[in-house]
Design a protein around this motif. Structure first.
Motif, PDB file in Angstrom:
ATOM      1  N   ARG A 182       0.791  -1.231   0.000  1.00 42.05           N
ATOM      2  CA  ARG A 182       0.000   0.000   0.000  1.00 42.05           C
ATOM      3  C   ARG A 182       0.822   1.280   0.000  1.00 42.05           C
ATOM      4  N   ILE A 183       1.972   1.258   0.651  1.00 39.58           N
ATOM      5  CA  ILE A 183       2.659   2.526   0.916  1.00 39.58           C
ATOM      6  C   ILE A 183       3.841   2.712  -0.042  1.00 39.58           C
ATOM      7  N   LEU A 184       3.684   3.656  -0.971  1.00 38.85           N
ATOM      8  CA  LEU A 184       4.786   4.027  -1.859  1.00 38.85           C
ATOM      9  C   LEU A 184       5.814   4.792  -1.034  1.00 38.85           C
ATOM     10  N   HIS A 185       7.086   4.526  -1.309  1.00 40.15           N
ATOM     11  CA  HIS A 185       8.121   5.204  -0.529  1.00 40.15           C
ATOM     12  C   HIS A 185       9.407   5.286  -1.318  1.00 40.15           C
ATOM     13  N   GLU A 186      10.320   6.154  -0.853  1.00 39.14           N
ATOM     14  CA  GLU A 186      11.629   6.279  -1.491  1.00 39.14           C
ATOM     15  C   GLU A 186      12.660   6.672  -0.443  1.00 39.14           C
ATOM     16  N   VAL A 187      13.924   6.418  -0.777  1.00 43.01           N
ATOM     17  CA  VAL A 187      15.013   6.821   0.118  1.00 43.01           C
ATOM     18  C   VAL A 187      15.754   7.976  -0.545  1.00 43.01           C
ATOM     19  N   LEU A 188      15.811   9.125   0.139  1.00 41.29           N
ATOM     20  CA  LEU A 188      16.519  10.284  -0.414  1.00 41.29           C
ATOM     21  C   LEU A 188      18.021  10.112  -0.171  1.00 41.29           C
ATOM     22  N   PRO A 189      18.836  10.616  -1.095  1.00 42.77           N
ATOM     23  CA  PRO A 189      20.290  10.476  -0.925  1.00 42.77           C
ATOM     24  C   PRO A 189      20.770  11.155   0.354  1.00 42.77           C
ATOM     25  N   ALA A 190      21.790  10.545   0.959  1.00 42.76           N
ATOM     26  CA  ALA A 190      22.346  11.085   2.205  1.00 42.76           C
ATOM     27  C   ALA A 190      23.747  11.630   1.953  1.00 42.76           C
ATOM     28  N   LYS A 191      24.176  12.483   2.892  1.00 44.02           N
ATOM     29  CA  LYS A 191      25.549  13.009   2.801  1.00 44.02           C
ATOM     30  C   LYS A 191      26.539  12.100   3.518  1.00 44.02           C
ATOM     31  N   ARG A 192      25.995  11.184   4.353  1.00 46.79           N
ATOM     32  CA  ARG A 192      26.865  10.257   5.103  1.00 46.79           C
ATOM     33  C   ARG A 192      26.450   8.833   4.808  1.00 46.79           C
ATOM     34  N   GLU A 193      27.268   7.877   5.209  1.00 46.31           N
ATOM     35  CA  GLU A 193      26.854   6.471   5.097  1.00 46.31           C
ATOM     36  C   GLU A 193      25.627   6.255   5.982  1.00 46.31           C
ATOM     37  N   ARG A 194      24.662   5.535   5.437  1.00 41.19           N
ATOM     38  CA  ARG A 194      23.370   5.374   6.122  1.00 41.19           C
ATOM     39  C   ARG A 194      23.127   3.879   6.328  1.00 41.19           C
ATOM     40  N   ALA A 195      23.059   3.449   7.596  1.00 37.92           N
ATOM     41  CA  ALA A 195      22.946   2.018   7.908  1.00 37.92           C
ATOM     42  C   ALA A 195      21.549   1.684   8.428  1.00 37.92           C
ATOM     43  N   SER A 196      21.050   0.519   8.031  1.00 35.71           N
ATOM     44  CA  SER A 196      19.704   0.110   8.461  1.00 35.71           C
ATOM     45  C   SER A 196      19.553  -1.406   8.359  1.00 35.71           C
ATOM     46  N   LEU A 197      18.425  -1.864   8.871  1.00 36.16           N
ATOM     47  CA  LEU A 197      17.990  -3.247   8.650  1.00 36.16           C
ATOM     48  C   LEU A 197      16.603  -3.149   8.020  1.00 36.16           C
ATOM     49  N   THR A 198      16.429  -3.734   6.863  1.00 34.53           N
ATOM     50  CA  THR A 198      15.107  -3.728   6.239  1.00 34.53           C
ATOM     51  C   THR A 198      14.586  -5.154   6.252  1.00 34.53           C
ATOM     52  N   GLY A 199      13.314  -5.304   6.624  1.00 37.10           N
ATOM     53  CA  GLY A 199      12.763  -6.656   6.706  1.00 37.10           C
ATOM     54  C   GLY A 199      11.309  -6.696   6.282  1.00 37.10           C
ATOM     55  N   TRP A 200      10.847  -7.909   6.050  1.00 35.37           N
ATOM     56  CA  TRP A 200       9.469  -8.108   5.622  1.00 35.37           C
ATOM     57  C   TRP A 200       8.865  -9.304   6.345  1.00 35.37           C
ATOM     58  N   PHE A 201       7.676  -9.086   6.888  1.00 32.63           N
ATOM     59  CA  PHE A 201       6.878 -10.217   7.354  1.00 32.63           C
ATOM     60  C   PHE A 201       6.164 -10.773   6.137  1.00 32.63           C
ATOM     61  N   ARG A 202       6.246 -12.084   6.000  1.00 35.20           N
ATOM     62  CA  ARG A 202       5.662 -12.738   4.824  1.00 35.20           C
ATOM     63  C   ARG A 202       4.582 -13.723   5.239  1.00 35.20           C
ATOM     64  N   ARG A 203       3.690 -13.967   4.311  1.00 38.01           N
ATOM     65  CA  ARG A 203       2.730 -15.054   4.493  1.00 38.01           C
ATOM     66  C   ARG A 203       3.224 -16.234   3.685  1.00 38.01           C
ATOM     67  N   ARG A 204       2.789 -17.421   4.047  1.00 38.15           N
ATOM     68  CA  ARG A 204       3.159 -18.584   3.245  1.00 38.15           C
ATOM     69  C   ARG A 204       2.254 -18.638   2.014  1.00 38.15           C
ATOM     70  N   PRO A 205       2.759 -19.262   0.925  1.00 37.56           N
ATOM     71  CA  PRO A 205       1.971 -19.289  -0.313  1.00 37.56           C
ATOM     72  C   PRO A 205       0.600 -19.924  -0.114  1.00 37.56           C
ATOM     73  N   ASP A 206       0.496 -20.875   0.840  1.00 39.90           N
ATOM     74  CA  ASP A 206      -0.789 -21.558   1.013  1.00 39.90           C
ATOM     75  C   ASP A 206      -1.652 -20.887   2.085  1.00 39.90           C
ATOM     76  N   ASN A 207      -1.256 -19.684   2.512  1.00 42.08           N
ATOM     77  CA  ASN A 207      -2.019 -18.991   3.554  1.00 42.08           C
ATOM     78  C   ASN A 207      -3.433 -18.663   3.046  1.00 42.08           C
ATOM     79  N   PRO A 208      -4.460 -19.121   3.767  1.00 45.57           N
ATOM     80  CA  PRO A 208      -5.829 -18.911   3.290  1.00 45.57           C
ATOM     81  C   PRO A 208      -6.232 -17.439   3.275  1.00 45.57           C
ATOM     82  N   LEU A 209      -5.456 -16.574   3.974  1.00 47.95           N
ATOM     83  CA  LEU A 209      -5.828 -15.161   4.007  1.00 47.95           C
ATOM     84  C   LEU A 209      -5.377 -14.414   2.749  1.00 47.95           C
ATOM     85  N   LEU A 210      -4.564 -15.085   1.915  1.00 46.64           N
ATOM     86  CA  LEU A 210      -4.066 -14.392   0.722  1.00 46.64           C
ATOM     87  C   LEU A 210      -5.185 -14.143  -0.263  1.00 46.64           C
ATOM     88  N   ARG A 211      -5.173 -12.904  -0.744  1.00 46.83           N
ATOM     89  CA  ARG A 211      -6.201 -12.591  -1.730  1.00 46.83           C
ATOM     90  C   ARG A 211      -5.760 -13.096  -3.078  1.00 46.83           C
TER      91      ARG A 211
END
Ligand SMILES: O=C(O)CCC(=O)C(=O)O
Ligand SMILES: [Fe+2]
Length: 211
Positions: A182-211
């Motif tokens: 749902r949420i469009l986003h972007e990362v703007l350039p930085a003047k310094r090194e920028r450290a992070s952890l990016t992660g995703w919660f996933r559903r399994r392919p057979d999850n009945p809640l998947l549309r």
């Protein structure tokens, strides 16, 4: 959840409420300061020892490195040497997953995450995190690791919301959580090194809640 300090549980509940109401949440002090500091050290160490790789856009074999679109360097946590801080982080993300499932019935099954380092000048153009051909990534979590980040340093995460753009500074301790489709986003350039952890919660392919 009794093994975690109340402040963490409160933060996770706040994330769940924000997601339910508007699809995104910004928490400035979600994780313990010492944990964020250890994770920052790990990320910068990986960068210094040349153990991060240029990130691709797209999935698997079709992924392409296009630095003008995406300029960060990453490594999956699963692919890093084990470390207590990584274990603690994954434990907390599992608790967040449980809270989100309990309150929002999202049916999140797994969590995947990578360290990311954006060198000065690198960014990530406007995008959605969910791949067009796979609905499994459901909730995105970005954890910032940069101590002493200053207002002029750049590197904001820009969320493109119905009400306009909202910029979030990548300061150590800030965690941003949003619905991946749902949420469009972007990362703007930085003047310094920028450290992070990016992660995703996933559903399994057979999850009945998947549309
Ligand atoms: O680091 C950030 O602020 C966001 C990163 C991102 O959008 C991504 O890796 O998909
Ligand atoms: Fe993203």
């Amino acid at each position: 959840m009794s093994e975690f300090p109340a402040v963490l549980t409160d933060g996770f509940t706040a994330v769940a409420e924000d997601l339910a109401v508007r699809g995104w949440s910004v928490q400035e002090q979600l994780l313990p300061v010492e944990l964020t500091a250890s994770l920052e050290q790990l990320c910068r160490q990986l960068w210094r020892s040349d153990d991060l790789s240029p990130a691709a856009i797209g999935r698997g074999a079709e992924g392409q490195v296009v630095p003008e679109i995406r300029g960060d360097y990453t490594r999956w946590l699963d692919d890093c040497p084990p470390h207590p801080a990584s274990e603690d982080f994954l434990g907390l993300m599992d608790s967040l997953r449980a809270v989100l499932n309990r309150s929002l019935f999202l049916g999140l099954d797994t969590f995947e995450t990578h360290f990311a380092l954006y060198p000065p000048g690198a960014g990530y153009r406007k995008h959605l995190d969910r791949f067009q051909d796979s609905p499994l990534r459901s909730v995105s979590v970005v954890t910032y690791l940069n101590r002493n980040w200053q207002p002029g340093d750049g590197g904001e995460l820009r969320l493109h919301l119905d009400e306009g753009a909202r910029d979030v500074a990548p300061r150590a301790g800030t965690v941003v959580v949003f619905l991946s489709d749902r949420i469009l986003h972007e990362v703007l350039p930085a003047k310094r090194e920028r450290a992070s952890l990016t992660g995703w919660f996933r559903r399994r392919p057979d999850n009945p809640l998947l549309r």
